[in-house]
Every structure is written in C-alpha cells, then in structure tokens.
Design an enzyme around this catalytic site. Structure first.
Site, PDB file in Angstrom:
ATOM      1  N   SER A 154       1.929   3.101   4.655  1.00  0.00           N
ATOM      2  CA  SER A 154       2.846   3.751   5.598  1.00  0.00           C
ATOM      3  C   SER A 154       3.608   2.764   6.476  1.00  0.00           C
ATOM      4  O   SER A 154       3.868   3.026   7.653  1.00  0.00           O
ATOM      5  CB  SER A 154       2.080   4.753   6.476  1.00  0.00           C
ATOM      6  OG  SER A 154       1.437   5.710   5.670  1.00  0.00           O
ATOM      7  N   GLY A 167       0.799  -1.220   0.000  1.00  0.00           N
ATOM      8  CA  GLY A 167       0.000   0.000   0.000  1.00  0.00           C
ATOM      9  C   GLY A 167       0.835   1.274   0.000  1.00  0.00           C
ATOM     10  O   GLY A 167       2.072   1.242   0.090  1.00  0.00           O
ATOM     11  N   HIS A 168       0.131   2.381  -0.043  1.00  0.00           N
ATOM     12  CA  HIS A 168       0.723   3.718  -0.185  1.00  0.00           C
ATOM     13  C   HIS A 168       1.772   4.041   0.886  1.00  0.00           C
ATOM     14  O   HIS A 168       1.666   3.613   2.026  1.00  0.00           O
ATOM     15  CB  HIS A 168      -0.392   4.768  -0.115  1.00  0.00           C
ATOM     16  CG  HIS A 168      -1.086   4.782   1.223  1.00  0.00           C
ATOM     17  ND1 HIS A 168      -0.649   5.528   2.287  1.00  0.00           N
ATOM     18  CD2 HIS A 168      -2.166   4.095   1.675  1.00  0.00           C
ATOM     19  CE1 HIS A 168      -1.439   5.321   3.331  1.00  0.00           C
ATOM     20  NE2 HIS A 168      -2.372   4.442   2.983  1.00  0.00           N
ATOM     21  N   ASP A 169       2.746   4.808   0.481  1.00  0.00           N
ATOM     22  CA  ASP A 169       3.755   5.379   1.399  1.00  0.00           C
ATOM     23  C   ASP A 169       4.545   4.329   2.167  1.00  0.00           C
ATOM     24  O   ASP A 169       5.014   4.601   3.280  1.00  0.00           O
ATOM     25  CB  ASP A 169       3.079   6.350   2.385  1.00  0.00           C
ATOM     26  CG  ASP A 169       2.381   7.486   1.667  1.00  0.00           C
ATOM     27  OD1 ASP A 169       3.068   8.251   0.982  1.00  0.00           O
ATOM     28  OD2 ASP A 169       1.134   7.575   1.756  1.00  0.00           O
TER      29      ASP A 169
END
Ligand SMILES: CC(C)(COP(=O)(O)OP(=O)(O)OC[C@H]1O[C@@H](n2cnc3c(N)ncnc32)[C@H](O)[C@@H]1OP(=O)(O)O)[C@@H](O)C(=O)NCCC(=O)NCCS
Length: 227
Positions: free
Chosen positions: A169, A149-151
């Site tokens: 994250s 997932g993102h970041d």
C-alpha cells in the site's frame, strides 16, 4: 508456448542510452533470448558523439537519437535505459514525438503474479519480486533484487535501485529515485521527483522534490529544478 507464438520473428529493439544501465539492460534481453529467442537487439542510441560507432559488449552505438528520424517507427521498439529519471523522461518524449513506441522487458528470474499491471518501457532486472495488485508506471526501472508488496503503485520514470524493498500500500509518484537498499514501510507516499538515499528507511510520507537520507529518512534538500 502456442504454435503462433513460436513462429513470431524476434522483435527488433533499440536501447536509448549507452552507459552502464544500458549495458545491463542489454544483458536482460540476452538472458530472455537464452530462454526463448524473442528479441533482436540492434544496439544503442546516445547523444554523446564520442560513443558513436563503438561497440558495447558486442553491439554498436548506432548514433544519436537523430538516428530514429531515418527509421520506420513500426519496425522496432525502444526502451530507455538512462539512470537519471528526468533525462529518461526527456529522451522518451523525443522518441515518442517521432512516433516510436516502447517495449518492456523482464529478466527470466522475475517473480510476478498475474495481478501486476506493467506500463510501457518498464525494465525488471534479475531477482525482482512483485506480489499482487501492483501498478508500475511507464518507463520505470526496477533493478536487481528489488521487491514490491501488495497494493503498491509506482508512477512513471521511477528508479527502484538494487535491493530496495517497498512494502504494501505504498504510493511512489512520478520520477522518484529510490537509492540502493532503501526500504519504504507500508502505506507511505513519496512525492514526485524525490530522491531517497541508499540505505534509507522511509517511515513517513515525503513531499515532492526532496532528497531524504538515513534511518529514519530525513529531508536534507529540496530541488527547485530537475537536472
Ligand atoms: C542521497 C544522495 C542522492 C545524496 O547525494 P547528494 O545530493 O550529492 O548529497 P551529498 O553527497 O552532498 O550528501 C549530503 C549529506 O548527506 C549525507 N548522505 C548522502 N547520502 C547518504 C545516504 N545514502 N545515507 C546517509 N547519509 C547520506 C552525506 O554524508 C552528506 O552529509 P553531510 O552534509 O553531513 O556531509 C546520494 O548520496 C545517494 O545515496 N544516492 C543513491 C545512489 C544509488 O543508490 N545509486 C544506485 C545506482 S544503481
């Protein structure tokens, strides 16, 4: 494809390792070539002399890493496909010391935004999904159907085994081995060279050099030295 790209000759490549992961990596190159011929996979290198001269799914085990000493570094690229992260790191260091550089490869089914930074020598197997603002360190291997997932940042020499789901994250430090089907919830950090068991759910930060298993993941071992 631009006309210039279409005219490029296939890139010669040699796989470091001659085990199951190496054969699976060869399959990824073959799948890429089915879409567009772009790789000329010469074979495998492995320090196990019993494998030398044998064929793995039609391609030769060319020799040990010493084979590289007679090769011209600019003439080919390498990719390390040995399952153990510390062993992979040692092989990469030996090859890099001889002047060789590494390619990355992604199965044609990989879904990835343009906002993913992929290091050198990274392998992305079939079904991998990477969303946005993700960094993948050098020589990290994302296996079948893994999602990120993102970041999220993954360090170098990580294993993200089949069916692993990493939320947003997350920070995964160098050399972490995430077992098949493991899940990491958002915002957590996994310390360098730690091992997460198959099917575990990581709900807290994990320190470096531990093994954690279960749901939620609990530390069961610490490693004083790596194999
Ligand atoms: C976590 C793991 C690395 C532990 O291996 P190990 O250090 O050799 O540990 P052991 O097999 O001695 O197991 C230690 C204990 O943890 C338990 N355990 C091991 N793996 C477990 C897992 N994934 N989930 C829950 N418990 C686990 C064992 O049952 C044992 O429990 P006990 O002490 O009550 O008997 C390993 O079992 C594992 O899950 N590896 C992932 C492999 C993988 O995904 N490979 C992908 C290849 S593509």
């Amino acid at each position: 494809m631009s006309p210039a790209t279409a005219m490029l000759p296939p890139q010669k490549v040699v796989i470091l390792g001659a085990g199951g992961l190496a054969r699976e990596t060869a399959f990824i190159f073959d799948e890429c070539n089915r879409v567009r011929p772009q790789w000329d996979l010469l074979g495998f290198l492995d320090d196990d002399a019993r494998r030398h001269g044998t064929l793995l799914n039609g391609r030769p085990v060319l020799g040990s890493l010493a084979w590289l000493e007679a090769a011209e570094p600019s003439s080919l690229r390498l990719i390390a496909a040995v399952g153990s992260p510390p062993v992979r790191k040692r092989l990469v260091a030996r090859a890099a010391a001889l002047g060789f550089s590494f390619c990355s490869v992604a199965h044609p089914s990989v879904v990835k935004s343009e906002f993913v930074a992929v290091g050198a020598g990274v392998t992305l197997a079939a079904g991998v999904i990477l969303t946005v603002d993700i960094r993948l360190g050098d020589h990290t291997f994302l296996n079948l159907d893994a999602t990120v997932g993102h970041d999220t940042t993954l360090g170098a020499f990580c294993n993200v085994n089949p069916g692993v789901h990493i939320s947003g994250s997350v920070t995964v430090e160098e050399g972490v081995d995430l077992g098949t089907g493991a899940t990491v919830i958002q915002g957590k950090r996994i310390g360098a060279w730690s091992i997460v068991g198959a099917g575990a759910v990581v709900t807290t930060d994990l320190p470096p050099r531990v093994t954690a298993v279960g749901v939620p993941a609990r530390v069961i071992k610490t490693h004083s030295a790596l194999a």
